[in-house]
Design a protein around this motif. Structure first.
Motif, PDB file in Angstrom:
ATOM      1  N   PHE A  45     -36.316  62.179  -2.490  1.00 46.89           N
ATOM      2  CA  PHE A  45     -36.022  62.346  -3.913  1.00 46.89           C
ATOM      3  C   PHE A  45     -36.459  63.544  -4.831  1.00 46.89           C
ATOM      4  O   PHE A  45     -36.468  63.871  -5.744  1.00 46.89           O
ATOM      5  N   ARG A  46     -37.759  64.115  -4.068  1.00 48.64           N
ATOM      6  CA  ARG A  46     -38.519  65.356  -4.517  1.00 48.64           C
ATOM      7  C   ARG A  46     -37.689  66.566  -4.396  1.00 48.64           C
ATOM      8  O   ARG A  46     -38.067  67.517  -4.793  1.00 48.64           O
ATOM      9  N   ASN A  47     -36.388  66.595  -3.632  1.00 48.69           N
ATOM     10  CA  ASN A  47     -35.517  67.642  -3.264  1.00 48.69           C
ATOM     11  C   ASN A  47     -34.267  67.662  -4.387  1.00 48.69           C
ATOM     12  O   ASN A  47     -33.679  66.621  -4.048  1.00 48.69           O
ATOM     13  N   LYS A  48     -34.324  68.646  -5.058  1.00 47.49           N
ATOM     14  CA  LYS A  48     -32.930  68.411  -6.292  1.00 47.49           C
ATOM     15  C   LYS A  48     -31.574  68.284  -5.402  1.00 47.49           C
ATOM     16  O   LYS A  48     -31.013  67.647  -6.168  1.00 47.49           O
ATOM     17  N   ASP A  49     -31.531  68.881  -4.429  1.00 51.97           N
ATOM     18  CA  ASP A  49     -30.086  68.784  -3.771  1.00 51.97           C
ATOM     19  C   ASP A  49     -29.979  67.377  -3.302  1.00 51.97           C
ATOM     20  O   ASP A  49     -28.858  66.717  -3.378  1.00 51.97           O
ATOM     21  N   VAL A  50     -30.960  66.774  -2.752  1.00 50.56           N
ATOM     22  CA  VAL A  50     -30.709  65.396  -2.637  1.00 50.56           C
ATOM     23  C   VAL A  50     -30.529  64.351  -3.673  1.00 50.56           C
ATOM     24  O   VAL A  50     -29.657  63.522  -3.463  1.00 50.56           O
ATOM     25  N   ARG A  51     -30.992  64.675  -4.848  1.00 53.51           N
ATOM     26  CA  ARG A  51     -31.046  63.929  -5.949  1.00 53.51           C
ATOM     27  C   ARG A  51     -29.585  63.964  -6.453  1.00 53.51           C
ATOM     28  O   ARG A  51     -28.643  63.171  -6.792  1.00 53.51           O
ATOM     29  N   GLN A  52     -29.060  65.525  -6.391  1.00 55.54           N
ATOM     30  CA  GLN A  52     -27.640  65.896  -6.699  1.00 55.54           C
ATOM     31  C   GLN A  52     -26.538  65.082  -5.823  1.00 55.54           C
ATOM     32  O   GLN A  52     -25.691  64.554  -6.056  1.00 55.54           O
ATOM     33  N   ALA A  53     -27.056  64.789  -4.438  1.00 50.63           N
ATOM     34  CA  ALA A  53     -26.216  64.258  -3.529  1.00 50.63           C
ATOM     35  C   ALA A  53     -25.729  62.929  -3.889  1.00 50.63           C
ATOM     36  O   ALA A  53     -24.702  62.281  -3.740  1.00 50.63           O
ATOM     37  N   PHE A  54     -27.082  62.131  -4.289  1.00 59.36           N
ATOM     38  CA  PHE A  54     -26.901  60.688  -4.567  1.00 59.36           C
ATOM     39  C   PHE A  54     -26.110  60.720  -5.910  1.00 59.36           C
ATOM     40  O   PHE A  54     -25.281  59.581  -5.864  1.00 59.36           O
ATOM     41  N   ALA A  55     -26.185  61.474  -6.746  1.00 59.98           N
ATOM     42  CA  ALA A  55     -25.264  61.460  -7.933  1.00 59.98           C
ATOM     43  C   ALA A  55     -23.941  61.750  -7.521  1.00 59.98           C
ATOM     44  O   ALA A  55     -22.718  60.988  -8.031  1.00 59.98           O
ATOM     45  N   ALA A  63     -21.610  65.018   0.002  1.00 62.07           N
ATOM     46  CA  ALA A  63     -23.206  64.689  -0.333  1.00 62.07           C
ATOM     47  C   ALA A  63     -23.840  64.542   0.832  1.00 62.07           C
ATOM     48  O   ALA A  63     -24.983  64.957   0.934  1.00 62.07           O
ATOM     49  N   LYS A  64     -23.264  63.938   1.974  1.00 61.32           N
ATOM     50  CA  LYS A  64     -24.193  63.800   3.251  1.00 61.32           C
ATOM     51  C   LYS A  64     -24.559  65.155   3.946  1.00 61.32           C
ATOM     52  O   LYS A  64     -25.594  65.307   4.273  1.00 61.32           O
ATOM     53  N   SER A  65     -23.629  66.073   3.777  1.00 60.35           N
ATOM     54  CA  SER A  65     -23.702  67.446   4.190  1.00 60.35           C
ATOM     55  C   SER A  65     -24.647  68.185   3.333  1.00 60.35           C
ATOM     56  O   SER A  65     -25.753  68.775   3.816  1.00 60.35           O
ATOM     57  N   LYS A  66     -24.880  67.721   2.268  1.00 61.66           N
ATOM     58  CA  LYS A  66     -25.925  68.362   1.209  1.00 61.66           C
ATOM     59  C   LYS A  66     -27.329  67.800   1.386  1.00 61.66           C
ATOM     60  O   LYS A  66     -28.280  68.528   1.560  1.00 61.66           O
ATOM     61  N   ILE A  67     -27.301  66.399   1.969  1.00 68.39           N
ATOM     62  CA  ILE A  67     -28.707  65.713   2.289  1.00 68.39           C
ATOM     63  C   ILE A  67     -29.109  66.349   3.634  1.00 68.39           C
ATOM     64  O   ILE A  67     -30.169  66.852   3.698  1.00 68.39           O
ATOM     65  N   GLU A  68     -28.241  66.548   4.496  1.00 73.13           N
ATOM     66  CA  GLU A  68     -28.832  66.985   5.614  1.00 73.13           C
ATOM     67  C   GLU A  68     -29.102  68.522   5.879  1.00 73.13           C
ATOM     68  O   GLU A  68     -30.010  68.709   6.491  1.00 73.13           O
ATOM     69  N   SER A  69     -28.622  69.403   5.102  1.00 72.17           N
ATOM     70  CA  SER A  69     -28.968  70.730   4.789  1.00 72.17           C
ATOM     71  C   SER A  69     -30.420  70.842   4.158  1.00 72.17           C
ATOM     72  O   SER A  69     -31.020  71.648   4.263  1.00 72.17           O
ATOM     73  N   ALA A  70     -30.650  69.807   3.196  1.00 68.98           N
ATOM     74  CA  ALA A  70     -31.745  70.043   2.147  1.00 68.98           C
ATOM     75  C   ALA A  70     -33.044  69.316   3.072  1.00 68.98           C
ATOM     76  O   ALA A  70     -34.202  69.936   2.701  1.00 68.98           O
ATOM     77  N   LEU A  71     -32.757  68.644   4.082  1.00 69.07           N
ATOM     78  CA  LEU A  71     -34.205  67.899   4.793  1.00 69.07           C
ATOM     79  C   LEU A  71     -34.223  68.282   5.960  1.00 69.07           C
ATOM     80  O   LEU A  71     -33.167  67.564   6.927  1.00 69.07           O
ATOM     81  N   SER A  87     -23.717  49.626  -2.584  1.00 64.50           N
ATOM     82  CA  SER A  87     -22.380  49.898  -1.614  1.00 64.50           C
ATOM     83  C   SER A  87     -22.220  51.476  -1.622  1.00 64.50           C
ATOM     84  O   SER A  87     -22.192  51.955  -0.474  1.00 64.50           O
ATOM     85  N   GLN A  88     -22.568  52.423  -2.457  1.00 60.43           N
ATOM     86  CA  GLN A  88     -22.216  53.768  -2.609  1.00 60.43           C
ATOM     87  C   GLN A  88     -23.302  54.213  -1.714  1.00 60.43           C
ATOM     88  O   GLN A  88     -23.090  55.337  -0.843  1.00 60.43           O
ATOM     89  N   PHE A  89     -24.496  54.030  -2.077  1.00 53.97           N
ATOM     90  CA  PHE A  89     -25.620  54.802  -1.468  1.00 53.97           C
ATOM     91  C   PHE A  89     -25.610  54.130   0.126  1.00 53.97           C
ATOM     92  O   PHE A  89     -26.016  55.092   0.871  1.00 53.97           O
TER      93      PHE A  89
END
Length: 569
Positions: free
Chosen positions: A341-351, A398-406, A446-448
């Motif tokens: 969650f310290r990564n902006k892209d991850v926070r956006q992905a959860f949104a 969103a999953k693709s965004k998370i994997e790219s960010a971490l 459910s969504q997360f």
């Protein structure tokens, strides 16, 4: 999202933390003795809008709530329900009326000069503390300012010290007489009247404070008998406190010596109720049952009950198109939260995993509006320029965004696995009591979960949420004995030095006042590194220069007038 709620007493109230389900939204028709020519004031009395004719005095108002009062010491009050209780026994200096005009309560006069750099205050001369504590004078204000409200050392744990400074420079308060003083601003501020925290001050008597200031004895102050039982409040509010039974109720009696009765601009006999009670229930459904039987006069209403109560002859359902605040999902970026969650892209992905319209229609039953920026759509500063809208749910994107960010995280069989090879497990803390919050946490889980993480739920009451999750300190962090700085109990130091007593990753059920007419003030408290309510440990990117932008907004050379938006609901 922006949640519809009670009609506000003033458009620019003191900033507060809010829990969904706390505010008044329903009243029983016929129980109120007001007539159609009166409207509630912030003090709990009533202000006549067409004439000074007055209804008769009598009856009891019973306010239903699901959360308990935290404190009745004004400068320690940070949540909505505590401030609501304080408003029964204490007014404050002034407020801004719906037509954007300053209106005095304790202040007989409150005005800014043409150069927008000096504000003058004239106290009413009939303000009396309780017992033998004497009159409220400028000396009480200045003593509180020096030792609490403007004290950067902040030994007392006041959350708004920064509001008595401008660009790091202290506002200079000067005594002009027993009842008059002025604030000399370090630089001109045309909008200062909308964000003048002097008007929200409820100064303790100097005679009480000076017993604790020399030794900085905050624990002793919290236990002072006159503060605990509110006997010091004298004639300063519409009611006096009779009884405070923790986790049960507070009862108040009409203040026969209320100072506003002597003011020409207010009715002679306010408040109109003989007694006032704040009754705590363990759930909103229990309050609804009490409302049906006449055991409650007003309460926040479960949206699922709105249509039912609208059909009842003896209940009036009231909604407020301006909303009761903004409620949001908080992601913990401190050391005791997930590092992702310290990564902006991850926070956006959860949104991106959420659909706000689904939440509004299925959870809030339409009693809310989507929010993509801190300024509400009906406010004078709303603009869609540069706004990022997640427009979810977009799970695969969103999953693709998370994997790219971490770099050290990867998806295996739909599960997000960390460097240790295990699935990411997140703890979601939520405030119990309201059905809407229960449904919200289920929807979030459910969504997360669809993002490949495992989400566990931890329901706690409002008191625990504030004390064990929102508040943080370096003393809770292993290997850290003292933080570099302490902004407030809700921001006890940098994200890597100050943590909450209990670990958490996601939070729901907590919101904040939108501050539509001074959004820079609320944003400063919530989203700057040293913001007094930045409990999530958010650090804005240096390239954005958030602090500079907020200073520029606060220093605008003119006051932005309100507008009417066709989208306001």
């Amino acid at each position: 999202m922006s949640k519809k709620g009670p009609i506000p007493h003033g458009i620019d109230r003191r900033k507060y933390l809010a829990s969904i389900g706390l505010a008044a939204g329903v009243s029983v028709a016929g129980c109120s003795t007001r007539d159609s020519s009166t409207t509630p004031t912030e003090s709990g009395g009533n202000q006549t809008t067409t004439s000074k004719s007055q209804p008769s005095v009598g009856g009891q108002w019973i306010q239903g709530q699901t959360s308990g009062v935290q404190t009745l010491i004004p400068f320690l009050s940070t949540d909505e329900i505590s401030d609501y209780a304080l408003a029964r026994v204490l007014d404050y200096g002034a407020f801004i009326s719906p037509d954007l005009e300053p209106k005095g309560l304790w202040f007989e006069n409150w005005e800014m000069n043409d150069a927008n750099d000096v504000i003058r205050y004239k106290l009413r001369e009939n303000l009396q503390y309780g017992g033998d504590l004497g009159q409220v004078t400028v000396d009480d204000y200045l003593y509180n300012l020096k030792h609490i409200h403007q004290n950067k050392e902040n030994w007392a744990g006041y959350n708004y010290v920064s509001k008595f400074y401008i660009d790091g420079e202290p506002i200079n308060y000067v005594k002009e007489g027993k009842y008059t003083f002025r604030a000399e601003l370090p630089s001109a501020r045309a909008n200062r009247m909308f964000n003048d925290y002097t008007m929200w001050m409820r100064p303790l008597p100097k005679g009480i404070l000076e017993k604790y200031v020399p030794s900085k004895d905050i624990q002793g102050l919290k236990k002072d008998e006159q503060l605990v039982d509110a006997s010091w409040t004298g004639n300063l509010g519409p009611f006096t406190l009779d009884e405070w039974k923790r986790q049960s109720h507070l009862t108040f009696t009409r203040n026969e010596n209320y100072y506003l009765r002597e003011a020409e601009e207010f009715p002679d006999d306010i408040p109109y109720f003989e007694s006032y009670k704040m009754q705590q229930f363990n759930s909103t459904s229990a309050i609804s049952s009490a409302l049906k039987t006449g055991g409650v006069t007003a309460t926040g209403l479960n949206p699922f009950k709105a249509d039912t109560f609208k059909q009842a002859d003896d209940v009036q359902v009231v909604t407020n198109k301006y909303g009761s605040g903004l409620f949001y999902v908080t992601l913990n970026q401190r050391l005791n939260g997930w590092e992702g969650f310290r990564n902006k892209d991850v926070r956006q992905a959860f949104a991106m995993a959420l659909d706000k319209q689904t939440m509004i229609q299925n959870i809030q039953q339409g009693y809310a509006t989507p929010a993509h920026t801190w300024s509400p759509v009906w406010g004078p500063y709303y603009s869609e320029e540069g706004i990022w809208k997640p427009n979810g749910p977009r799970i695969e994107e969103a999953k693709s965004k998370i994997e790219s960010a971490l770099d050290s995280y990867t998806y295996e069989n739909g599960k997000l696995k960390g460097p240790d090879g295990n699935q990411v497990e997140l703890k979601l803390a939520w405030v119990t009591g309201a059905k809407t919050t229960k449904l919200t946490k289920d929807y979030l889980q459910s969504q997360f979960n669809k993002l490949g993480v495992s989400v566990t739920l931890e329901g706690v009451n409002w008191t625990t949420m504030l004390g064990k999750y929102c508040k943080n300190s370096a003393s809770n962090t292993e290997g850290v004995s003292e933080a570099d700085w302490v902004a407030s109990p809700f921001n006890g130091g940098p994200w890597d030095q100050s943590t909450s007593p209990r670990d958490w990753d996601i939070m729901t059920g907590v919101g904040f006042d939108h501050g539509a007419y001074t959004p820079w003030s609320v944003i400063q408290m919530l989203f700057t590194t040293r913001g007094s309510y930045n409990w999530a440990g958010y650090v804005p990117p240096e390239s954005f220069n958030l602090d500079t932008k907020l200073q520029e907004a606060a220093a605008a050379g003119s006051v932005r007038r309100p507008r009417v938006s066709s989208r306001a609901r």
